[in-house]
Design a protein around this motif. Structure first.
Motif, PDB file in Angstrom:
ATOM      1  N   VAL A   1       5.130   8.923   0.319  1.00 25.53           N
ATOM      2  CA  VAL A   1       5.543   9.280   1.680  1.00 25.53           C
ATOM      3  C   VAL A   1       5.607   8.074   2.619  1.00 25.53           C
ATOM      4  O   VAL A   1       6.267   8.131   3.652  1.00 25.53           O
ATOM      5  CB  VAL A   1       4.645  10.382   2.289  1.00 25.53           C
ATOM      6  CG1 VAL A   1       4.814  11.686   1.525  1.00 25.53           C
ATOM      7  CG2 VAL A   1       3.190   9.956   2.332  1.00 25.53           C
ATOM      8  N   GLN A   2       4.898   7.002   2.250  1.00 25.35           N
ATOM      9  CA  GLN A   2       4.929   5.822   3.106  1.00 25.35           C
ATOM     10  C   GLN A   2       4.459   4.602   2.318  1.00 25.35           C
ATOM     11  O   GLN A   2       3.606   4.688   1.449  1.00 25.35           O
ATOM     12  CB  GLN A   2       4.022   6.015   4.317  1.00 25.35           C
ATOM     13  CG  GLN A   2       4.175   4.910   5.345  1.00 25.35           C
ATOM     14  CD  GLN A   2       3.361   5.191   6.589  1.00 25.35           C
ATOM     15  OE1 GLN A   2       2.247   4.692   6.675  1.00 25.35           O
ATOM     16  NE2 GLN A   2       3.898   5.971   7.501  1.00 25.35           N
TER      17      GLN A   2
ATOM     18  N   SER B   1      -3.058   3.715  -2.195  1.00 24.85           N
ATOM     19  CA  SER B   1      -3.607   2.672  -3.060  1.00 24.85           C
ATOM     20  C   SER B   1      -2.787   1.409  -2.914  1.00 24.85           C
ATOM     21  O   SER B   1      -1.592   1.444  -2.619  1.00 24.85           O
ATOM     22  CB  SER B   1      -3.644   3.145  -4.517  1.00 24.85           C
ATOM     23  OG  SER B   1      -2.357   3.531  -4.937  1.00 24.85           O
ATOM     24  N   SER B   2      -3.454   0.290  -3.138  1.00 26.58           N
ATOM     25  CA  SER B   2      -2.828  -1.018  -3.023  1.00 26.58           C
ATOM     26  C   SER B   2      -2.359  -1.486  -4.397  1.00 26.58           C
ATOM     27  O   SER B   2      -3.044  -1.277  -5.397  1.00 26.58           O
ATOM     28  CB  SER B   2      -3.840  -2.011  -2.440  1.00 26.58           C
ATOM     29  OG  SER B   2      -3.256  -3.279  -2.312  1.00 26.58           O
TER      30      SER B   2
ATOM     31  N   ILE C   1       0.879  -1.168   0.000  1.00 21.84           N
ATOM     32  CA  ILE C   1       0.000   0.000   0.000  1.00 21.84           C
ATOM     33  C   ILE C   1       0.915   1.217   0.000  1.00 21.84           C
ATOM     34  O   ILE C   1       1.738   1.384   0.902  1.00 21.84           O
ATOM     35  CB  ILE C   1      -0.925   0.010   1.232  1.00 21.84           C
ATOM     36  CG1 ILE C   1      -1.829  -1.219   1.206  1.00 21.84           C
ATOM     37  CG2 ILE C   1      -1.734   1.309   1.284  1.00 21.84           C
ATOM     38  CD1 ILE C   1      -2.611  -1.444   2.482  1.00 21.84           C
ATOM     39  N   ARG C   2       0.792   2.036  -1.034  1.00 25.90           N
ATOM     40  CA  ARG C   2       1.613   3.239  -1.159  1.00 25.90           C
ATOM     41  C   ARG C   2       0.752   4.470  -0.921  1.00 25.90           C
ATOM     42  O   ARG C   2      -0.321   4.602  -1.506  1.00 25.90           O
ATOM     43  CB  ARG C   2       2.244   3.306  -2.543  1.00 25.90           C
ATOM     44  CG  ARG C   2       3.276   2.247  -2.761  1.00 25.90           C
ATOM     45  CD  ARG C   2       4.053   2.456  -4.062  1.00 25.90           C
ATOM     46  NE  ARG C   2       5.073   1.441  -4.175  1.00 25.90           N
ATOM     47  CZ  ARG C   2       4.935   0.328  -4.897  1.00 25.90           C
ATOM     48  NH1 ARG C   2       3.849   0.123  -5.598  1.00 25.90           N
ATOM     49  NH2 ARG C   2       5.915  -0.560  -4.927  1.00 25.90           N
ATOM     50  N   CYS C   3       1.250   5.327  -0.054  1.00 25.31           N
ATOM     51  CA  CYS C   3       0.557   6.588   0.235  1.00 25.31           C
ATOM     52  C   CYS C   3       1.373   7.725  -0.342  1.00 25.31           C
ATOM     53  O   CYS C   3       2.569   7.840  -0.076  1.00 25.31           O
ATOM     54  CB  CYS C   3       0.372   6.768   1.739  1.00 25.31           C
ATOM     55  SG  CYS C   3      -0.658   5.487   2.465  1.00 25.31           S
TER      56      CYS C   3
ATOM     57  N   TRP D   1       3.575 -15.926  12.092  1.00 23.53           N
ATOM     58  CA  TRP D   1       3.294 -14.607  12.657  1.00 23.53           C
ATOM     59  C   TRP D   1       2.859 -13.731  11.502  1.00 23.53           C
ATOM     60  O   TRP D   1       3.329 -13.885  10.378  1.00 23.53           O
ATOM     61  CB  TRP D   1       4.541 -14.040  13.322  1.00 23.53           C
ATOM     62  CG  TRP D   1       4.831 -14.681  14.642  1.00 23.53           C
ATOM     63  CD1 TRP D   1       5.166 -15.985  14.866  1.00 23.53           C
ATOM     64  CD2 TRP D   1       4.780 -14.065  15.919  1.00 23.53           C
ATOM     65  NE1 TRP D   1       5.342 -16.215  16.200  1.00 23.53           N
ATOM     66  CE2 TRP D   1       5.113 -15.044  16.881  1.00 23.53           C
ATOM     67  CE3 TRP D   1       4.505 -12.780  16.355  1.00 23.53           C
ATOM     68  CZ2 TRP D   1       5.165 -14.777  18.233  1.00 23.53           C
ATOM     69  CZ3 TRP D   1       4.559 -12.505  17.705  1.00 23.53           C
ATOM     70  CH2 TRP D   1       4.880 -13.495  18.630  1.00 23.53           C
ATOM     71  N   ARG D   2       1.919 -12.835  11.735  1.00 21.22           N
ATOM     72  CA  ARG D   2       1.456 -11.953  10.670  1.00 21.22           C
ATOM     73  C   ARG D   2       1.436 -10.536  11.184  1.00 21.22           C
ATOM     74  O   ARG D   2       1.354 -10.290  12.391  1.00 21.22           O
ATOM     75  CB  ARG D   2       0.107 -12.370  10.092  1.00 21.22           C
ATOM     76  CG  ARG D   2      -1.139 -12.033  10.877  1.00 21.22           C
ATOM     77  CD  ARG D   2      -1.390 -13.034  11.973  1.00 21.22           C
ATOM     78  NE  ARG D   2      -2.598 -12.845  12.707  1.00 21.22           N
ATOM     79  CZ  ARG D   2      -2.751 -12.011  13.723  1.00 21.22           C
ATOM     80  NH1 ARG D   2      -1.825 -11.204  14.069  1.00 21.22           N
ATOM     81  NH2 ARG D   2      -3.868 -11.967  14.394  1.00 21.22           N
ATOM     82  N   GLY D   3       1.568  -9.605  10.238  1.00 17.81           N
ATOM     83  CA  GLY D   3       1.600  -8.204  10.629  1.00 17.81           C
ATOM     84  C   GLY D   3       1.892  -7.324   9.447  1.00 17.81           C
ATOM     85  O   GLY D   3       1.449  -7.601   8.336  1.00 17.81           O
ATOM     86  N   ALA D   4       2.673  -6.273   9.690  1.00 19.63           N
ATOM     87  CA  ALA D   4       2.931  -5.300   8.633  1.00 19.63           C
ATOM     88  C   ALA D   4       4.286  -4.646   8.830  1.00 19.63           C
ATOM     89  O   ALA D   4       4.788  -4.528   9.943  1.00 19.63           O
ATOM     90  CB  ALA D   4       1.842  -4.229   8.630  1.00 19.63           C
ATOM     91  N   MET D   5       4.847  -4.222   7.704  1.00 20.40           N
ATOM     92  CA  MET D   5       6.073  -3.436   7.709  1.00 20.40           C
ATOM     93  C   MET D   5       5.733  -2.060   7.179  1.00 20.40           C
ATOM     94  O   MET D   5       5.198  -1.933   6.073  1.00 20.40           O
ATOM     95  CB  MET D   5       7.134  -4.094   6.829  1.00 20.40           C
ATOM     96  CG  MET D   5       8.421  -3.344   6.766  1.00 20.40           C
ATOM     97  SD  MET D   5       9.633  -4.323   5.824  1.00 20.40           S
ATOM     98  CE  MET D   5      11.054  -3.274   5.975  1.00 20.40           C
TER      99      MET D   5
END
Length: 143
Positions: free
Chosen positions: A131-132, A49-50, A40-42, A118-122
């Motif tokens: 910007v992110q 958007s994904s 996902i880019r902001c 394990w699941r999550g996000a970077m």
């Protein structure tokens, strides 16, 4: 209460500190492979958007680093376990890199009975139009 029972307060603090130092991921290994299938880019204009984007990163707690998509090593600045009383998430591991990227992971199966995943996000801060970036991760012990 603390002044009446200083020994109890010291023992409770010591127990909490000892448990906080143990990373629950280590029970299944010190090397992990984390896969993602999207990003996902902001943008600066606040639009996010994904996009499909496959890849893997590797966590190596033994060497205290992360290996990125290009094979570059990035030192882990710190990592710790966070537990919130009453939360349905048993515990969460937060990993901060020297690049200011952050990874949050929680066990798919808190008891480790059915899964070591394990699941999550970077979350990766960027400079420029993007910007992110956020990558959903699924991590498993490296074999």
């Amino acid at each position: 209460m603390i002044s009446k029972h200083p020994l109890i307060a010291v023992l409770l603090l010591a127990t909490t500190t000892a448990n906080a130092a143990d990373n629950p991921m280590w029970r299944s290994g010190l090397e992990w492979t984390c896969a993602f299938s999207s990003v996902i880019r902001c943008e600066r204009s606040t639009d996010c958007s994904s996009h499909p984007d496959n890849g893997t990163i590797k966590l190596d707690y033994r060497e205290n680093n992360l290996i990125d998509l290009a094979g570059r090593s990035h030192p882990i600045k710190r990592h710790y376990v966070q537990t919130v009383t009453g939360s349905p998430i048993g515990s969460e591991v937060k990993i901060e890199l020297t690049t200011n990227e952050v990874i949050w992971l929680s066990a798919a199966d808190g008891g480790g009975t059915f899964s070591d995943n394990w699941r999550g996000a970077m979350v990766s801060p960027r400079v420029g139009v993007i910007v992110q970036e956020l990558r959903p991760l699924i991590c498993a012990p490296a074999s």
